[in-house]
Design a protein around this motif. Sequence first.
Motif, short mmCIF file in Angstrom:
data_model
loop_
_atom_site.label_atom_id
_atom_site.label_comp_id
_atom_site.label_asym_id
_atom_site.label_seq_id
_atom_site.Cartn_x
_atom_site.Cartn_y
_atom_site.Cartn_z
N PHE A 36 -5.62 -11.84 -0.37
CA PHE A 36 -5.61 -10.61 0.45
C PHE A 36 -5.80 -11.01 1.89
CE2 PHE A 36 -5.43 -7.51 -2.75
CZ PHE A 36 -6.17 -7.96 -3.84
N LYS A 81 -0.66 -13.21 -3.21
CA LYS A 81 -1.77 -12.77 -4.04
C LYS A 81 -1.73 -13.52 -5.36
CE LYS A 81 -1.88 -8.36 -1.79
NZ LYS A 81 -1.00 -8.96 -0.77
N ASP A 88 -4.73 -2.97 11.95
CA ASP A 88 -4.03 -3.15 10.67
C ASP A 88 -3.93 -1.84 9.90
OD1 ASP A 88 -4.37 -5.38 7.84
OD2 ASP A 88 -2.67 -4.93 9.14
N TYR A 133 -7.48 1.45 -4.91
CA TYR A 133 -6.27 2.04 -5.47
C TYR A 133 -5.06 1.87 -4.57
CZ TYR A 133 -8.49 5.56 -2.56
OH TYR A 133 -9.12 6.19 -1.52
N GLN A 134 -5.26 1.30 -3.38
CA GLN A 134 -4.10 1.09 -2.51
C GLN A 134 -3.76 -0.38 -2.36
OE1 GLN A 134 -4.34 4.02 1.02
NE2 GLN A 134 -2.50 4.23 -0.20
N ARG A 135 -4.80 -1.21 -2.23
CA ARG A 135 -4.53 -2.64 -2.05
C ARG A 135 -4.98 -3.38 -3.29
NH1 ARG A 135 -7.10 -4.72 3.28
NH2 ARG A 135 -5.85 -6.57 2.88
N PHE A 136 -4.01 -3.76 -4.11
CA PHE A 136 -4.33 -4.47 -5.34
C PHE A 136 -3.08 -5.21 -5.79
CE2 PHE A 136 -1.85 -1.68 -7.98
CZ PHE A 136 -1.93 -0.45 -7.37
N ILE A 140 2.16 -0.45 7.10
CA ILE A 140 1.72 -1.00 8.38
C ILE A 140 2.59 -2.14 8.88
CG2 ILE A 140 -0.19 -2.11 9.55
CD1 ILE A 140 -1.75 -0.28 7.22
N ASN A 147 1.89 1.88 -3.44
CA ASN A 147 0.73 2.28 -4.25
C ASN A 147 0.23 3.67 -3.93
OD1 ASN A 147 0.78 -0.22 -5.44
ND2 ASN A 147 -0.74 -1.09 -4.04
N CYS A 205 0.84 -1.21 0.00
CA CYS A 205 0.00 0.00 0.00
C CYS A 205 0.87 1.25 0.00
CB CYS A 205 -0.87 0.08 1.25
SG CYS A 205 -2.00 -1.27 1.43
#
Lengths: 124, 178, 337
Positions: free
Chosen positions: C118, C123, C34, C233-236, A103, A89, A86
Amino acid sequence: MIKTKIWVIVISLILTVSAALSVIIFTLPKKNVVAIYSDGELLREIDLSEVAEPYTFKVEHGDGFNEILVERGRIRVSFADCPDRCCVNYGWYYGGASPVVCIPHKLVIKAVNSQKDDFDVVTG
Amino acid sequence: MKTKRIALDAVLTALALSVFIIEQQIPLPIPVPGVKLGLSNVVTLFALFAVSPLDALLILSLRIGIGNVFAGSVTGLIFSAAGGLLCYVTELILYKFLTDRQIWVCGVFGAIAHGVGQIFAAVGVSATAEIFIYLPVLILCGIVTGALTGSLAQVSVIKLKKVFPFLPFRRKKEEKQN
Amino acid sequence: MKKRLFPFVFICVLFCAVLCGCTRYELTEFFALDTFVTITAEKPNGDVLKKAEKLVKDYEDKLSVTKDGSEIKRLNESGTLTLSEEVAALMKLSLSACERTDGALDITVYPLVKAWGFTVGEKKVPSSEELSSLLPLVGYENVTVTGNAFTLENGTELDLGAVAKGYITDKLVKLFKENDVKNALISLGGNVYVAGKYGGRDWNVGIKSPFGDGKAFCGVKLSDKAVVTSGQYQRFFEENGKVYGHIIDPATGVPVDNEFSSVTVIGENGFWCDALSTALFVMGKDKALEFYGEHGDFDFILIMKDGSVAISEGIKDAFSLADENTPLTVIKRSDKN
C-alpha cells in the motif's frame, strides 16, 4: 352577491384538479444529474433518471483509464488501472453527497443537483 | 374611538405575531417546502372583515416584518412577504363579494394565493423553474388549511360582533344570509 | 399622521437590519493529500478559500511520505532530522497519541505498510519471514526526541497519514476563525469538520456505508465537530480469495481483521478524531469500548461486519439510520467504567 353554492362548486373543481395533478407529480421520477470531471474539466453530464439502456464509456488520463458504467438511477467505475482501485471499490453511486474519485487519474463523479441524500457531506 | 382602534389593532398584531412564531414549531408530514397551517391568516381575515381593510394590512405588515426578524432569516422574510401580500390582495378583492358567512371562502382563496406567492418567490430567489412543480400540492393544501382558518375567522367575526358591540368594529351592510 | 407612519418606518428599518444577514456560500474543490478536498464556507472574505487551499498544499509538501523535499520523507531517508516547529509539534502530538492508545495507533507502521504494497508498488501478501524481520522496526518507542530533533532507531520509518488530515482540518478551522468565517464544511477526502451551522440548522453528516452500496448508512446532525471514519472497504486487495485491507495492526503486522467494518469518531478536535478512528479500528470492539470507558471524551459510531451498529450515548438524539431496521446499540460511558 355570489351564492355560497357557487363558491363551493368552484372550490371543489380546483380541489379535484390540483389533487389529480399532485398525485401525478409525486409519482414521476425526479431528475438526477451527475457530472464527470477529468483533471478539473467537465467531460459530460448525465441525467441518471433518463438512462434507457446501460452503457459504458472510457475516460483516459495519461497512460491510464477508467471505465464507467451507467445504468438507470446509478453509475459506477467498473474498471480502472490505477494501483488502489478505490474508485472501483466505491461501488454504485446514486447521486449523493459523497463523490466517486479516482485520485491518480484526477477523475471525479459528483451530483449536480444533490437532492438524493439528505446529507450535506458524507464521511468515509 | 381612535384609541380603541389602535388598542384593538395592537392586540391583533400581538396575536398574529404569537401565532406566526408558534406555528413555525409545528412540523407537517408533507414533504413540500412552504406547506404550513397559515394560522396567522385567521387574524388577518378577522381584521379584514371585522375592523377594516387598512387595519388588516397594517397588522399583516407588522406580522411579516417583525415575525421574520424574530425568525432571523432574510429568505423567510421574502417568502413571507410574497405569500402574505398576495394573500391579502386576493382576500381584499373577495371581501367586496362575500358576506360574513362566506369568510371561509375568503380563507380558501387567501391560502391558495399565499402558496402561489411563495412559489413565485422561491423560483425568483433560487432561479430554478423546477420549483413550479409544487404548485398543485400547495394549492391543494391551501384549500384545506384555508377552509380551516377561514372557518375559524368566520366564527370569531360573527360571534364577536354580537358579543362586543361597543368595540370599534366596522359594519358592512348586513346582507341577507345565504 | 405620525402615529400611522411610525410602524411602517420601523418595519423598513428592521427590514434593512435583517437584510444585512444575507448569506452566500462559496465552494472550492481540489486534489491534495492524495485525495479530493471539498471546502464550503459561508461569506468567505476575499481570498480566504485560496489561503485554505495553500494551507492544505503546504502541509502536504511538509508531511508527505512520497514527495521529495518533505520533512517526513527526509527524516525517513536520513534517520535523523531537526524538524520545523510546526511539524515537530505534530510529531510530538502524534507520539502522545500512540502512547495514549497503547500502540494501537502507531506512526511507525510504515515499513509494514510498504511490505503489503500500500502506498507504492504492487500489493502482495508478504512472507512470514519478511513480516518477522520488519516487526522489530515498528514501534513508536523507536522514535527519540531531543527538542525538535527526531531520531529513528532500528530502521523504523514514519507515516503520518493516520493523523495528518485531522490535524489539517483543525488548522483550517483556525484559519477560518481568524478570518471571520463561522460556518463552514471541510471534507478532506471524507475526513470531515463541520463548523458552525448551515442556514441556521446543524450540518447533516452522513456516514458512508461500508457495505459497498454507495449510500449513506446513517447520519448525525452536528455543529462544530470533527467526524472521521476509518475502514478498509475502499483500499484493499484480494489474494487467493482472502481480502486484505490497508490498515495494518502494528502488533501483528497483518491487516486488521476484527468485528469492525468501519469506525467513526466524532469530537471537537480533528487530530484526535483521526487518531482515534484508526486506533479504535485496530483495537477491535472490546478494547475500543474499554478505551471509551476510560477516556470517553468523544463520540463514536461503530459499524460491524454483521450490519449492526453501536453508538455512544452523546449522539443518540442527533443520530439517524438509513434503514430503520438496523440493529442499534447505544453505549453509555458508565457501563464501561
